[in-house]
Design a protein around this motif. Structure first.
Motif, PDB file in Angstrom:
ATOM      1  N   THR A   1      22.125  26.662  44.086  1.00 14.58           N
ATOM      2  CA  THR A   1      22.513  25.547  43.221  1.00 14.58           C
ATOM      3  C   THR A   1      23.855  25.758  42.536  1.00 14.58           C
ATOM      4  OG1 THR A   1      21.216  26.542  41.423  1.00 14.58           O
ATOM      5  CG2 THR A   1      20.130  24.852  42.764  1.00 14.58           C
TER       6      THR A   1
ATOM      7  N   ALA B   1      28.256  23.844  42.057  1.00 18.04           N
ATOM      8  CA  ALA B   1      27.866  23.256  40.773  1.00 18.04           C
ATOM      9  C   ALA B   1      29.027  22.535  40.099  1.00 18.04           C
ATOM     10  CB  ALA B   1      27.318  24.348  39.852  1.00 18.04           C
TER      11      ALA B   1
ATOM     12  N   ARG C   1      26.310  27.517  51.139  1.00 15.88           N
ATOM     13  CA  ARG C   1      25.139  26.732  50.728  1.00 15.88           C
ATOM     14  C   ARG C   1      24.204  26.507  51.914  1.00 15.88           C
ATOM     15  NH1 ARG C   1      23.750  23.509  46.327  1.00 15.88           N
ATOM     16  NH2 ARG C   1      22.237  21.869  46.808  1.00 15.88           N
TER      17      ARG C   1
END
Length: 340
Positions: free
Chosen positions: A253, A257, A210
């Motif tokens: 995203t 999640a 990320r």
């Protein structure tokens, strides 16, 4: 007495001691009065024989992984603190003699007298948030286990072990690389956020980043082989049996999640998707028709209960897949003609 302890020590390393014998051995080693015994002198001699060219960083990582194996072999079915904490120093010393970890400890000053290992295991349908001693944050997924030392030493490797899935937000420390051991795979960072999927029975291992940068390596016969450097939005998928891997792009995203109850599946077979859903929802699936195993799906489920998820899968199959939910027994039976 010393001869008996030496014999117990040899049996312990060979995995031939019972709980009562181990208790006797731990009590003896944990007693400060025995600090200068021949037993400990023998360990000094063993350390002195270590080659000076040893790669201590690598030895430390491998040694620690093996120490974890030894500790876990003797660890009761507990989800919390290892119950023999007062014997932790003795356990580490014993295992160190055969692993070369004792050599690594000698290069670190001051020498630590005890390393207590903590662990957390989640059940199906459960996920937890953990804060490690260095303030790093770990979100541990369902049916997973994390093992870590009670404290990290500044300037040394921050080694932990993961079985299952977890999302990490690692505290940056350039002098102390953060390393996650997952079976034969190793993921190293300085400070970043990333997700690891490493359920031993699934046959696959993946890392998705990320933020920051992650180095993924394979540990084969004690030798580390770097596979890839991953940056934000990149995902490495490794097939354990075939020993090959691919690197692809992942939506930022979607990396974590699942923390917010959103599950994304890409070109996944029905059996593998159901296996993940079993962990997420604490449910058991029974697939009655084998040809359903060939069905593959792309799907994202956000804040859905298991009934809603199954209905969406049925629609995606062209309504050819059927299912029945047995709430009382937490079982879902699946059958049908195939997929669309």
């Amino acid at each position: 007495m010393k001869e008996n302890i030496k014999i117990l020590f040899e049996h312990y390393l060979a995995g031939k001691t019972d709980p009562e014998q181990e208790k006797i051995l731990m009590e003896y080693l944990a007693d400060p009065a025995n600090a200068d015994s021949e037993f400990h002198g023998a360990m000094e001699k063993a350390w002195a024989k270590q080659t000076r060219e040893t790669d201590y960083s690598r030895t430390a990582a491998q040694g620690l992984a093996q120490i974890w194996d030894k500790v876990e072999e003797r660890q009761p079915k507990s989800r919390s603190l290892f119950p023999l904490l007062k014997y932790a120093a003795a356990i580490v010393v014993i295992v160190s003699a055969s692993l070369g970890w004792y050599a690594y400890q000698k290069t670190q000053q001051p020498v630590q007298t005890a390393i207590a290992f903590l662990s957390k295991t989640t059940q199906k349908g459960e996920k937890v948030k953990l804060i490690l001693p260095d303030s790093s944050i770990v979100y541990l997924g369902a049916g997973s286990k994390l093992t870590w030392p009670s404290h990290f030493v500044k300037g040394s490797l921050r080694n932990i072990r993961l079985e299952g899935e977890a999302f990490f937000e690692v505290k940056h420390d350039a002098s102390s690389p953060f390393i996650v051991h997952s079976g034969q795979m190793q993921t190293q960072v300085l400070g970043t956020s990333f997700n690891i999927y490493a359920y031993p029975k699934d046959g696959t291992f993946s890392v998705a980043v990320r933020t920051g940068k992650v180095k993924v390596s394979e540990n084969s016969a004690g030798k580390l082989k770097q596979l890839s450097l991953l940056t934000p939005g990149m995902k490495l998928l490794y097939h354990l049996k075939a020993r090959d891997y691919t690197v692809s792009n992942e939506r930022i995203t979607e990396v974590n999640a699942w923390i917010k109850n959103s599950f994304a599946f890409k070109d996944i077979s029905l059996p593998n998707m159901l296996k993940s859903l079993e962990r997420y929802y604490n449910i058991h699936f029974e697939v009655k028709v084998h040809k359903l195993n060939q069905c593959r799906y792309n799907a994202t489920f956000t804040n859905k209960n298991i009934g809603e998820v199954m209905e969406e899968i049925r629609v995606m199959s062209g309504k050819k897949m059927k299912y029945k939910i047995d709430t009382a027994n937490k079982t879902i039976t699946v059958w049908g003609e195939g997929c669309q």
